[in-house]
Design a protein around this motif. Structure first.
Motif, mmCIF file in Angstrom:
data_model
loop_
_atom_site.group_PDB
_atom_site.id
_atom_site.type_symbol
_atom_site.label_atom_id
_atom_site.label_comp_id
_atom_site.label_asym_id
_atom_site.label_seq_id
_atom_site.Cartn_x
_atom_site.Cartn_y
_atom_site.Cartn_z
ATOM 1 N N GLY A 10 0.498 -1.162 0.135
ATOM 2 C CA GLY A 10 -0.047 -0.423 -0.239
ATOM 3 C C GLY A 10 0.989 0.700 -0.088
ATOM 4 N N PRO A 11 0.091 2.596 -0.150
ATOM 5 C CA PRO A 11 1.246 3.411 -0.452
ATOM 6 C C PRO A 11 2.390 3.214 1.087
ATOM 7 N N ASN A 12 1.600 2.858 1.963
ATOM 8 C CA ASN A 12 3.115 3.327 3.409
ATOM 9 C C ASN A 12 3.980 2.512 3.044
ATOM 10 N N ASP A 255 3.362 -2.982 6.625
ATOM 11 C CA ASP A 255 2.177 -2.651 5.826
ATOM 12 C C ASP A 255 1.212 -3.272 6.427
ATOM 13 N N LEU A 256 0.266 -3.796 7.734
ATOM 14 C CA LEU A 256 -0.128 -4.818 7.373
ATOM 15 C C LEU A 256 -1.341 -4.331 8.750
ATOM 16 N N CYS A 444 4.006 -0.206 9.847
ATOM 17 C CA CYS A 444 4.135 1.308 9.641
ATOM 18 C C CYS A 444 2.811 1.872 8.732
ATOM 19 N N SER A 445 1.432 0.360 8.608
ATOM 20 C CA SER A 445 0.418 1.245 8.460
ATOM 21 C C SER A 445 -0.805 1.800 8.992
ATOM 22 N N MET A 457 2.411 8.686 4.435
ATOM 23 C CA MET A 457 3.301 9.469 6.046
ATOM 24 C C MET A 457 3.181 8.453 7.231
ATOM 25 N N CYS A 458 2.886 7.368 7.144
ATOM 26 C CA CYS A 458 2.841 6.446 8.038
ATOM 27 C C CYS A 458 3.703 5.469 7.854
ATOM 28 N N GLY A 459 4.560 5.590 7.069
ATOM 29 C CA GLY A 459 5.225 4.460 5.746
ATOM 30 C C GLY A 459 6.377 5.307 6.260
#
Length: 473
Positions: A10-12, A255-256, A444-445, A457-459
């Protein structure tokens, strides 16, 4: 050279990978699905040639993201396209309130008092938005870089949306704000339910409500291409169910959703972290429909026909009642419905006179009923004759959404309930919310700060934590 594995594209996940790759880390992203992008995927769901966003559709917070702005994604094909009107909110009398990028244009539709109030609330937030985002897009526990801007936002953000809405006298102004506030997916009478409405509106007044040309998949495609140029690798069709499946790496980022991380990590997680991840709360769900339409939606209000987003929700009291019912686990007869007409800004999504319409309703977590008729009826209510133009409909309820993207537990596309506690403490109480408690392992999700959105931004924040860990080794 250090090596990293990112689970989830995903984007993160992609933002984490890019942040690491820019610092010389050898990165591999693994994705369970056959296509990359997570919430930023686009598919021909109804008819050949019609491009429908699978989830993320309007990119206010993406365009406002410091991470996205730091990346040369335009060099990899990302183009933002803007509708004439950012968002509209129709009423039963045939009129509508309109949200414009310009604060002055938005305020001008109200009487002088409400117009001044709109400017008083949003002008300082929009003017200071670039400072504000430096604090809001970070974990809650940090030394503020811009305390004045943050405190001005925080005082209002802590209010229930219903209290914040009382600043305006007219129903038009109140409902316009409440339609944006409802993006919080939480009862609008509860503390801190103003936060999302204030943030999205301020970001929109600063950066607009754009769409990605060619669909939201263009965002992830540009990120993947950028990653490849930095030497990063991606693999699809790789379902990770255990740490034993992963190759040796110095850092691993997930990212989960938290429960999935707990399932994969198993006994490797400290017991306190495992408990926190397994008790992480998910919120209300979406019931999404994609429509192939012959022509345009025949909105009674012309402004709705120019808006990229339409909040099909009725008066303020109706919005509040619908969100209260959803939170209580009951399906409202008239749910909050969000309609996106991305093709107005991006005609490449249409074909042969048919246009793709994106819509969802807020429904209870894990809802197993069919909300299709309720959504169609809400649109027909403000656009008589709409049903006659419908050519095809594709539906994804909460169960199907979770099957399409397992991060959407119970159909919760926000990856977490936005109650006051979880807005502040997510996914668990920790000085570093991205750390899993296992050295070199991070989450990082969107379950981490600053939460839902294709802003990455989370990632990015999680990758910075991973880099600090690598520097300490």
């Amino acid at each position: 050279m250090s090596a990293a594995i990112v689970v989830g594209s995903g984007p993160n996940g992609l933002a984490a990978a890019l942040t690491l790759a820019e610092r010389g880390v050898d990165v591999t992203v693994v994705e369970a699905a056959d296509t990359l992008g997570g919430g930023t995927r686009t598919s021909e769901l109804t008819l050949p040639g019609l491009l429908h966003d699978d989830c993320s559709a309007i990119h206010t917070m993406t365009a406002a993201s410091p991470f996205i702005q730091s990346q040369p994604l335009a060099d990899y094909g990302l183009r933002w396209r803007y509708p004439d009107i950012d968002a509209a909110h129709p009423f039963d009398d045939g009129s509508a309130a309109s949200l414009h990028t310009s604060i002055a244009d938005t305020a001008a539709q109200f009487d002088s008092r409400d117009g001044r109030t709109w400017e008083h609330v949003f002008e300082p937030l929009a003017r200071r938005f670039d400072m504000l985002r430096e604090d809001v897009f970070r974990p809650i526990v940090h030394v503020p870089r811009h305390p004045i801007a943050l405190s001005a936002f925080g005082v209002q953000a802590l209010l229930p949306a219903t209290v914040m809405a009382r600043k305006w006298r007219s129903e038009r102004a109140r409902a316009l704000f409440m339609g944006v506030a409802a993006h919080v997916y939480y009862p609008l009478t509860r503390p801190a339910s103003s936060s999302v409405g204030l943030m999205i509106t301020a970001a929109g007044h600063r950066y607009g409500w754009p769409v990605a040309e060619g669909g939201s998949a263009a965002i992830s495609a540009a990120m993947v291409a950028r990653l490849a140029d930095l030497g990063g690798k991606t693999e699809t069709g790789v379902l990770v169910s255990s740490l034993k499946q992963l190759p040796l790496a110095d850092v691993v980022l997930f990212d989960l959703a938290p429960r999935a991380v707990a399932d994969i990590a198993g006994d490797a997680l400290p017991s306190r972290v495992s408990r926190a991840y397994r008790h992480y709360r998910h919120g209300a769900a979406a019931f999404k429909i994609d429509i192939a339409l012959d022509g345009d939606i025949p909105w009674t209000s012309p402004d709705c026909g120019r808006a990229g987003t339409v909040h099909v929700a009725g008066a303020t009291e109706e919005i509040v009642a619908a969100e209260r019912e959803v939170a209580a686990g009951r399906m409202p007869a008239r749910p909050f419905v969000l309609v996106c007409q991305q093709y107005l800004a991006d005609p490449t999504r249409s074909a042969n006179g048919r246009n793709p319409i994106w819509a969802y309703a807020h429904v209870p977590h894990g809802y197993t009923g069919d909300a299709t008729e309720a959504i169609l009826e809400q649109i027909e209510r403000f656009a008589p004759g709409f049903r006659d133009r419908v050519v095809n409909v594709h539906t994804r309820g909460p169960v199907a959404l979770a099957e399409h993207n397992p991060n959407y537990v119970g159909g919760d596309i926000a990856t977490g309930r936005n109650d006051p506690k979880q807005i502040v403490i997510r996914p668990r109480l920790a000085m570093d919310p991205y750390s899993t408690g296992v050295p070199g392992m991070f989450i990082c999700s969107a379950a981490t700060p600053p939460g839902v959105g294709a802003h990455g931004m989370c990632g990015h924040n999680a990758a910075r934590s991973a880099l600090r860990y690598l520097n300490r080794r």
